[in-house]
Motif scaffolding. Structure first.
Motif, short mmCIF file in Angstrom:
data_model
loop_
_atom_site.label_atom_id
_atom_site.label_comp_id
_atom_site.label_asym_id
_atom_site.label_seq_id
_atom_site.Cartn_x
_atom_site.Cartn_y
_atom_site.Cartn_z
N UNK A 239 56.55 143.88 7.50
CA UNK A 239 56.16 145.22 7.09
C UNK A 239 56.34 146.20 8.24
N UNK A 240 55.95 145.80 9.44
CA UNK A 240 56.07 146.69 10.60
C UNK A 240 57.53 147.02 10.88
N UNK A 241 58.40 146.02 10.80
CA UNK A 241 59.84 146.26 10.98
C UNK A 241 60.34 147.27 9.96
N UNK A 242 60.02 147.04 8.70
CA UNK A 242 60.49 147.92 7.63
C UNK A 242 59.92 149.33 7.78
N UNK A 243 58.63 149.42 8.10
CA UNK A 243 58.00 150.74 8.25
C UNK A 243 58.62 151.52 9.41
N UNK A 244 58.86 150.86 10.53
CA UNK A 244 59.43 151.57 11.68
C UNK A 244 60.86 152.02 11.40
N UNK A 245 61.54 151.32 10.53
CA UNK A 245 62.89 151.74 10.16
C UNK A 245 62.88 152.86 9.13
N UNK A 246 61.85 152.89 8.26
CA UNK A 246 61.86 153.79 7.12
C UNK A 246 60.87 154.95 7.21
N UNK A 247 59.78 154.76 7.94
CA UNK A 247 58.76 155.82 8.03
C UNK A 247 57.97 156.00 6.75
N UNK A 248 58.07 155.05 5.85
CA UNK A 248 57.39 155.14 4.56
C UNK A 248 56.80 153.78 4.21
#
Length: 313
Positions: A36-45
């Motif tokens: 989740x952290x990887x995806x959030x840092x890439x997407x900001x959402x």
């Protein structure tokens, strides 16, 4: 083979498939916060990060685990590929976004604030800098600089050669370093600046606001076309103070604020006449606030009621 033997063979297969699924589920759950952290840092959402995790699970559930040497690395690779696809799609969506765009704020636990590296990587200030990178540059930067993933593994995730990834990483690092805060302040320094801002804001103390804001402070407000917000960033302490105090004066409202921790950093929940109006995060340099990030878009305020676990490991 007899009918009885066929029934016995068929009956033995579901438990085997069930055991493989249990192993896949166990591995996914063990690394879910990291993914989740990887995806959030890439997407900001957070909403898009959750969608990426759902897509990651669907692909992971079909993998033959006997062929996977490093489950964590394999899951990060799947997540990165899905996040890259979504990031390219979001780029087109953001072109039609009304007004400035800010990352979705997350209520985070105190341990995130204590992890300086993690807190900086998910701060509003750095997340906004990451928005200026291309999708591939952002993926490479996040994996290398934040999660310390090796170049060969990043290459497999972004479908580039290791040599190309090294060049991309160098370019992205140079770009980010030129725009990120010059220093990483301690949580206590950030809280002190925020407390001064909060007192001045609630008492509408113009001089108090000017004292805590850096001369070239930047205010970015995100209403998403749903709530009123400045159509573009406001630069300069005087202009920012006039915008804040002028808006409160015109509205004739009762403003209250509550300290919280958003994206691992001190922030304020702002309420107008008792109703949640938004979240304001800050960037602090030299003991003064150099950045104000005000998220008013209600669609981005769904993650401030309960903590979102984040991790780099």
């Amino acid at each position: 083979m007899s009918e009885r033997s066929e029934r016995t063979t068929d009956a033995a297969e579901p438990p085997a498939r069930g055991a493989r699924m249990d192993s896949a589920t166990e591995a996914f759950v063990a690394h879910r916060n990291l993914l989740f952290t990887v995806a959030y840092e890439m997407l900001g959402s957070a909403a898009d990060a959750e969608d990426v995790l759902q897509e990651t699970w669907l692909r992971w559930a079909g993998v033959d685990l006997d062929t996977v040497l490093d489950q964590r690395a394999y899951l990060v690779r799947i997540t990165t590929r899905q996040a890259l696809d979504r990031l390219r799609m979001l780029g087109r969506r953001k072109e039609s976004y009304v007004g400035p765009w800010l990352p979705e704020p997350l209520l985070t636990a105190p341990d995130v604030a204590e992890d300086v590296e993690l807190a900086e990587s998910v701060s509003m200030a750095l997340m906004l800098v990451l928005e200026t990178l291309s999708p591939t540059e952002r993926a490479v930067f996040v994996l290398r600089e934040v999660f310390d993933v090796g170049y060969d593994e990043i290459a497999a995730a972004v479908a580039k050669s290791p040599a190309a990834v090294r060049q991309i990483a160098h370019r992205a690092r140079r770009h980010v370093d030129a725009r990120r805060p010059r220093e990483v302040v301690s949580p206590s320094q950030a809280r002190a600046a925020l407390e001064s801002f909060q007192r001045a804001l609630e008492t509408r103390d113009l001089q108090g606001l000017l004292d805590v804001l850096a001369p070239e402070v930047v205010l970015v407000s995100d209403g998403g076309g749903i709530k009123q917000a400045a159509p573009r960033p406001i630069i300069g302490a005087g202009k920012v103070v006039r915008f804040i105090v002028g808006g409160l004066g015109k509205a004739q409202v009762t403003l209250t604020s509550e300290p919280t921790v958003v994206n691992g950093n001190p922030a304020l929940l702002l309420r107008v006449d008792g109703e949640l109006d938004g979240v304001i995060a800050i960037r602090v340099e030299d003991a003064r606030i150099s950045g104000l990030y005000y998220v008013r878009n209600p669609e981005k305020l769904t993650r401030i009621e309960s903590e979102t676990p984040l991790t780099l490991r």
